[in-house]
Design an enzyme around this catalytic site. Structure first.
Site, PDB file in Angstrom:
ATOM      1  N   ASP A  59      31.361  46.304  -5.443  1.00 23.46           N
ATOM      2  CA  ASP A  59      30.260  47.003  -4.768  1.00 23.46           C
ATOM      3  C   ASP A  59      30.187  48.435  -5.296  1.00 23.46           C
ATOM      4  OD1 ASP A  59      28.526  48.270  -2.731  1.00 23.46           O
ATOM      5  OD2 ASP A  59      28.759  46.335  -1.730  1.00 23.46           O
ATOM      6  N   SER A 109      23.144  47.768  -0.561  1.00 23.19           N
ATOM      7  CA  SER A 109      23.858  46.509  -0.807  1.00 23.19           C
ATOM      8  C   SER A 109      23.181  45.334  -0.118  1.00 23.19           C
ATOM      9  CB  SER A 109      25.306  46.617  -0.328  1.00 23.19           C
ATOM     10  OG  SER A 109      25.972  47.602  -1.060  1.00 23.19           O
ATOM     11  N   ASP A 160      29.654  43.099   6.811  1.00 26.84           N
ATOM     12  CA  ASP A 160      29.051  44.103   5.937  1.00 26.84           C
ATOM     13  C   ASP A 160      28.041  43.401   5.006  1.00 26.84           C
ATOM     14  OD1 ASP A 160      28.945  46.845   5.359  1.00 26.84           O
ATOM     15  OD2 ASP A 160      30.222  46.608   3.597  1.00 26.84           O
ATOM     16  N   THR A 162      27.256  42.783   1.854  1.00 29.10           N
ATOM     17  CA  THR A 162      27.479  41.859   0.734  1.00 29.10           C
ATOM     18  C   THR A 162      28.025  40.504   1.180  1.00 29.10           C
ATOM     19  OG1 THR A 162      27.785  43.784  -0.671  1.00 29.10           O
ATOM     20  CG2 THR A 162      28.530  41.677  -1.563  1.00 29.10           C
ATOM     21  N   ARG A 173      20.827  45.374   8.602  1.00 21.83           N
ATOM     22  CA  ARG A 173      22.245  45.193   8.307  1.00 21.83           C
ATOM     23  C   ARG A 173      23.138  45.714   9.429  1.00 21.83           C
ATOM     24  NH1 ARG A 173      23.683  48.648   3.151  1.00 21.83           N
ATOM     25  NH2 ARG A 173      25.794  48.246   3.897  1.00 21.83           N
ATOM     26  N   GLU A 337      34.240  40.091  -2.974  1.00 24.47           N
ATOM     27  CA  GLU A 337      33.718  41.451  -3.081  1.00 24.47           C
ATOM     28  C   GLU A 337      34.823  42.507  -2.971  1.00 24.47           C
ATOM     29  OE1 GLU A 337      31.910  43.304   0.264  1.00 24.47           O
ATOM     30  OE2 GLU A 337      30.681  44.646  -0.946  1.00 24.47           O
ATOM     31  N   ASP A 342      32.464  51.104  -3.581  1.00 26.27           N
ATOM     32  CA  ASP A 342      31.257  51.760  -3.047  1.00 26.27           C
ATOM     33  C   ASP A 342      31.597  52.779  -1.964  1.00 26.27           C
ATOM     34  OD1 ASP A 342      28.250  51.823  -2.159  1.00 26.27           O
ATOM     35  OD2 ASP A 342      29.354  51.246  -0.360  1.00 26.27           O
ATOM     36  N   LYS A 343      32.375  52.354  -0.994  1.00 30.03           N
ATOM     37  CA  LYS A 343      32.591  53.213   0.177  1.00 30.03           C
ATOM     38  C   LYS A 343      33.317  54.504  -0.209  1.00 30.03           C
ATOM     39  CE  LYS A 343      32.518  49.148   3.127  1.00 30.03           C
ATOM     40  NZ  LYS A 343      31.069  49.247   3.356  1.00 30.03           N
ATOM     41  N   HIS A 346      30.904  56.898  -1.881  1.00 23.59           N
ATOM     42  CA  HIS A 346      30.192  57.657  -0.834  1.00 23.59           C
ATOM     43  C   HIS A 346      31.069  58.806  -0.326  1.00 23.59           C
ATOM     44  CE1 HIS A 346      26.623  55.202  -0.281  1.00 23.59           C
ATOM     45  NE2 HIS A 346      27.342  54.106  -0.152  1.00 23.59           N
ATOM     46  N   ASP A 384      26.528  45.727  -7.601  1.00 24.81           N
ATOM     47  CA  ASP A 384      25.269  45.509  -6.891  1.00 24.81           C
ATOM     48  C   ASP A 384      24.315  46.685  -7.016  1.00 24.81           C
ATOM     49  OD1 ASP A 384      26.870  47.082  -5.287  1.00 24.81           O
ATOM     50  OD2 ASP A 384      26.352  46.056  -3.421  1.00 24.81           O
ATOM     51  N   HIS A 385      24.822  47.846  -7.387  1.00 23.25           N
ATOM     52  CA  HIS A 385      23.955  49.016  -7.598  1.00 23.25           C
ATOM     53  C   HIS A 385      24.787  50.115  -8.252  1.00 23.25           C
ATOM     54  CE1 HIS A 385      26.080  50.739  -4.194  1.00 23.25           C
ATOM     55  NE2 HIS A 385      25.772  49.680  -3.478  1.00 23.25           N
ATOM     56  N   HIS A 428      23.926  56.254  -3.565  1.00 28.01           N
ATOM     57  CA  HIS A 428      23.748  55.280  -4.650  1.00 28.01           C
ATOM     58  C   HIS A 428      22.805  55.866  -5.700  1.00 28.01           C
ATOM     59  CE1 HIS A 428      24.291  51.689  -1.616  1.00 28.01           C
ATOM     60  NE2 HIS A 428      25.344  52.502  -1.650  1.00 28.01           N
TER      61      HIS A 428
HETATM   62 ZN   LIG Z   1      26.977  52.008  -0.526  1.00 29.01          ZN
END
Ligand SMILES: [Zn+2]
Length: 464
Positions: A59, A109, A160, A162, A173, A337, A342-343, A346, A384-385, A428
């Site tokens: 992610d 996501s 979450d 994904t 979400r 995943e 990702d987290k 951030h 995913d991004h 992102h």
């Molecule tokens: Zn994110």
């Protein structure tokens, strides 16, 4: 000629140093799952029909995250497991603005996952519903209906985005448990005739293996319908699940029933810790193993190994989704995943991010090793991004926050987080993302494709 010779000699020297450092790094982080994948040997031939599909999602794992992880862990001239996949392409990740066909260039996501799970573009926040909120069948649901065994594994809450896109359909979400669904997704709420929260829907979809965090939502009570007054976990048990809450319980769970693992109230703990970036940078340093990690929680590689073992057994002995009579010899679909790449992007936490990416790469190694034994397996590794982290010149002052790490090359690597002026509110990005694959039909990921094309690739692979 001379220039080439010089480069290759230097590359060799760096490579030798890296091999030694990589061994040290591996020992510190735990046993290496599989260092021996190489050169595409053991991969199935391009045109065959795969029996199994393993999709591994980092992610927020764009090219920058892959590169910083490689530099840190095995050096600039080293190769991660995910680097060894023979077919590589890029895919576009954009979402749509709600209720329209107008692109929203920076996806989340939920919209991106809905893209490969259903083959349809949607708005940010949507969980396998179209841009007007209409539910769309997913790759996991379709695979299960066709008799495949299925798995869904994440280091995040299983609710979450994904993991959720594979087995639930809600308009936001945020509707992870019954209480949030009443407030934020009234059309999905079970008391209004909907299918319920993400948690409730995942219990109904019931993949054979469902592993991650998010127990706090499973402990909520169902507010209407057949399971009213019971917890979602009770509902899961009634649906046939056995439940594991620790790594030991997960390892010991017998094969007879599908397995639900809920190993943390929220997301699973991080693998590594390290420096917090500042406006003026940090001294160069190595990351540390996260001493505060709950040792009862499984690592992503452990969850992946259990998922592969269980799905492999189910699809061999005919006791899988449809095969009580032994007639079912179908393979499996598994998504894994690595969520906190990702987290921790951030959160502007370079060691948090890289530690999760290294653990994710171990899971990739396990999938590739499985493929060596079972060449009729299509393995796909992608993100995913795009995300915020960038490798910038050491000593530079960026508009954001930087920290410097000492890599496996024993060189400084400075990472900048500058997509938000708030340290822990990084965003992102809208860049295209690498998609790599090995095994039968792997060539379908080559070139530039759209994220929704991955749905077609996997559907064709499974003959859906
Ligand atoms: Zn994110």
């Amino acid at each position: 000629m001379t220039a080439n010779k010089r480069v290759s000699t230097r590359a060799k020297a760096v490579g030798a140093g890296v091999a030694a450092l990589a061994l040290i790094g591996t020992a510190a982080a735990g046993a290496s799952p599989l260092a021996s994948n190489g050169n595409g040997k053991g991969y199935g031939k391009g045109g065959q029909q795969p029996r199994n599909v393993i999709l591994l999602i980092g992610d927020g794992m764009g090219d920058s995250e892959i590169t910083s992880t490689r530099n840190y862990q095995v050096g600039a001239n080293g190769r991660l497991n995910l680097d060894t996949l023979p077919s590589t392409g890029a895919y576009t990740t954009y979402a749509l603005q709600k209720g329209t066909n107008v692109p929203d260039y920076v996806t989340d996501s939920a919209a991106s996952g809905t893209g490969w799970a259903t083959g349809t573009k949607t708005y940010n926040g949507a969980i396998s519903v179209d841009t007007n909120g209409k539910p769309l069948p997913t790759i996991l649901e379709r695979a299960k209906a066709a008799g495949y065994n299925t798995g869904d594994v994440s280091t995040a809450e299983i609710q979450d985005a994904t993991p959720a896109v594979l087995g639930s359909h809600v308009t936001s979400r945020d509707c992870k448990g019954p209480s949030a669904t009443t407030a934020k997704c009234p059309s999905n709420a079970i008391e209004n005739g909907g299918a319920g929260s993400i948690s409730e829907q995942l219990m109904m979809t019931r993949p054979d293996v469902l592993l991650g965090g998010g127990k706090k939502y499973l402990d909520e009570r169902v507010v209407a319908g057949k399971y009213a007054g019971q917890t979602v976990l009770d509902q899961g048990r009634a649906q046939g699940y056995q439940v594991a809450t620790t790594a030991a319980e997960m390892q010991a769970a017998p094969l007879g029933k599908p397995l639900l693992g809920a190993f943390a109230p929220g997301n699973l703990d991080l693998e590594w810790t390290g420096p917090t970036p500042t406006r003026t940078g940090t001294p160069a340093q190595r990351c540390a193993v996260n001493a505060k990690r709950n040792p009862a929680q499984p690592h992503l590689s452990q969850m992946t190994r259990v998922a592969l073992d269980r799905l492999n057994s189910l699809s061999r002995d005919g006791k899988g989704a449809k095969g009580r009579g032994g007639a079912d010899k179908k393979g499996f679909f598994l998504q894994v995943e690595g969520a906190s790449i990702d987290k921790q992007n951030h959160a502007a936490n370079p060691c948090g991010q890289i530690g999760e990416n290294v653990e994710f790469d171990k899971a990739v190694g396990l999938a590739l090793n499985y493929q060596k034994q079972n060449p009729n397996t299509l393995v796909i590794v992608t993100g995913d991004h795009g995300h915020t982290s960038q490798i910038v010149p050491t000593g530079s002052t960026t508009a954001g926050y930087t920290a410097t790490l000492t890599t496996a090359d024993n060189a400084p690597m400075t990472i900048s987080y500058a997509t938000s002026d708030v340290l822990t509110g990084q965003e992102h990005t809208g860049t295209q993302i690498r998609v790599a694959a090995g095994g039968p039909q792997a060539g379908r990921v080559s070139g530039v494709t759209n994220q929704t094309d991955l749905f077609t690739t996997m559907s064709l692979a499974l003959g859906l």
